[in-house]
Design an enzyme around this catalytic site. Sequence first.
Site, PDB file in Angstrom:
ATOM      1  N   TYR A  82       0.823  -1.212   0.000  1.00 28.82           N
ATOM      2  CA  TYR A  82       0.000   0.000   0.000  1.00 28.82           C
ATOM      3  C   TYR A  82       0.858   1.264   0.000  1.00 28.82           C
ATOM      4  O   TYR A  82       0.325   2.368   0.088  1.00 28.82           O
ATOM      5  CB  TYR A  82      -0.907   0.018   1.237  1.00 28.82           C
TER       6      TYR A  82
ATOM      7  N   LYS B  60       4.018 -13.971   5.817  1.00 32.92           N
ATOM      8  CA  LYS B  60       4.330 -14.999   4.814  1.00 32.92           C
ATOM      9  C   LYS B  60       5.861 -15.070   4.710  1.00 32.92           C
ATOM     10  O   LYS B  60       6.454 -14.911   3.633  1.00 32.92           O
ATOM     11  CB  LYS B  60       3.673 -14.625   3.476  1.00 32.92           C
TER      12      LYS B  60
ATOM     13  N   ASP C  39      -1.789 -17.908   4.982  1.00 35.70           N
ATOM     14  CA  ASP C  39      -2.757 -18.836   4.377  1.00 35.70           C
ATOM     15  C   ASP C  39      -3.309 -19.796   5.436  1.00 35.70           C
ATOM     16  O   ASP C  39      -4.511 -20.039   5.526  1.00 35.70           O
ATOM     17  CB  ASP C  39      -2.167 -19.583   3.173  1.00 35.70           C
TER      18      ASP C  39
ATOM     19  N   ASP D 282      -5.789  -6.035   5.769  1.00 36.46           N
ATOM     20  CA  ASP D 282      -6.976  -5.653   5.004  1.00 36.46           C
ATOM     21  C   ASP D 282      -7.831  -6.892   4.733  1.00 36.46           C
ATOM     22  O   ASP D 282      -9.043  -6.916   4.961  1.00 36.46           O
ATOM     23  CB  ASP D 282      -6.516  -5.013   3.683  1.00 36.46           C
TER      24      ASP D 282
END
Length: 379
Positions: A144, A211, A244, A268
């Site tokens: 972002y 991640k 995930d 988000d």
Amino acid sequence: MKAAYSPILKSTVDLNAIKNMTYKITLIPGDGIGPEVTEATRRVLEATGVSFQWEPAYVGAAVQQTAGTPLPDEVLTSIRKNKVALKGPVTTPVGSGFRSVNVTLRQSLGLYSCLRPCKTYNGVPSPYRNIDIVIVRENMEDLYAGIEFAKGTPEAANLITFVSKASGKAILPDSGISIKPISETRSRQIVKFAFDYARKYNRRKVTAVHKANIMKFSDGLFLSVAREVAKEYPGIEFEDRIVDNMCMQLVQKPQLFDVIVTENLYGDILSDLCAGLVGGLGVAPGANLSSDLAVFEPTHGSAPKYTGLNKVNPMAMMLSGVMMLKYLGETAAAGNLEDAIAAVIAEGKSVTYDLKPQSPDNAVGTSQVADAVIAKLKL
Ligand code: NAD
């Protein structure tokens, strides 16, 4: 004399300017469904008996046509002056057009922390019960950051050449590129915020989501900083999850989670996922915070297809208003308003279509929800 702001938010401003009998608040209706949910929220906030002087501020596509920018400077000036804003959602053009007003506003004001509580109220349509998760989303960097290079530009070509030389990896020449910066500074700031929040509100656990198995130098840095910070808070359990796996675990056993701290993009996505667990975007509030400024806004967007229909649920924005009242130190009014909203949900009569999936024809409209909440306030 009004009470001080909640210390967790570490406000460093001289509050005397806004601690008179009336709170001066910047009010940004936004667009799409924004003006309707903002008006409903303004009404219930005023009905609590707390006195507000609203300073309206306008942003978005319509403003761009007249002002040449979707986020005029006077909006930022108003928030800097008043210190507190209540904001409706604002539409962002997809794929082209101006950059997100929401992201630009948060970054311009240094609102580094996005706090999004997701909790089940009795009566919401959800297979889950007893969820009480708080998402702490980093607001300033990650994908972002707004550092992007369009396909076919000289800048993209230069970057592709540089990356190829520096890493030995090829990027196809017809690529568009978005950069993901993750800094030690911002990671430390957001993880500390999450732990301070957990300590202040007696939360038992902080889960860092990342991640880092794939992005070793960005998410890996975030994770190593989170582990370091966690050592400073021995009374609070710390764990981490790969994003995930986190999605799967949240759907299977959300009660396991308490405070979640994560980067901007994952935050988000997880915010909407958790909103889905607790009844939907219609009941998911939020706050964007720095050490001295606060902008309260729902998690949801401008839902353009419902514009002007008096149809959508204003409770996410009303609950953002509850967060604002707590921030202002108006604890009794905050409790009164939250109880009134909870009572309307539990009764199940005066709620919008999203809270009545079995009988949407019996749903009421946005402004009728405000009437029902006002009727439940203890005055
Ligand atoms: P959205 O959150 O606006 O709506 C998705 C769906 O969620 C809606 O179609 C509706 O079914 C439901 N929904 C949302 N708010 C609701 C409410 N109050 N009551 C009942 N149901 C509700 O997401 P979107 O359609 O992906 O985005 C629309 C626009 O909003 C886009 O331009 C996006 O960029 C923008 N957006 C703005 C913000 C913000 O202002 N902070 C946040 C998210 C999205």
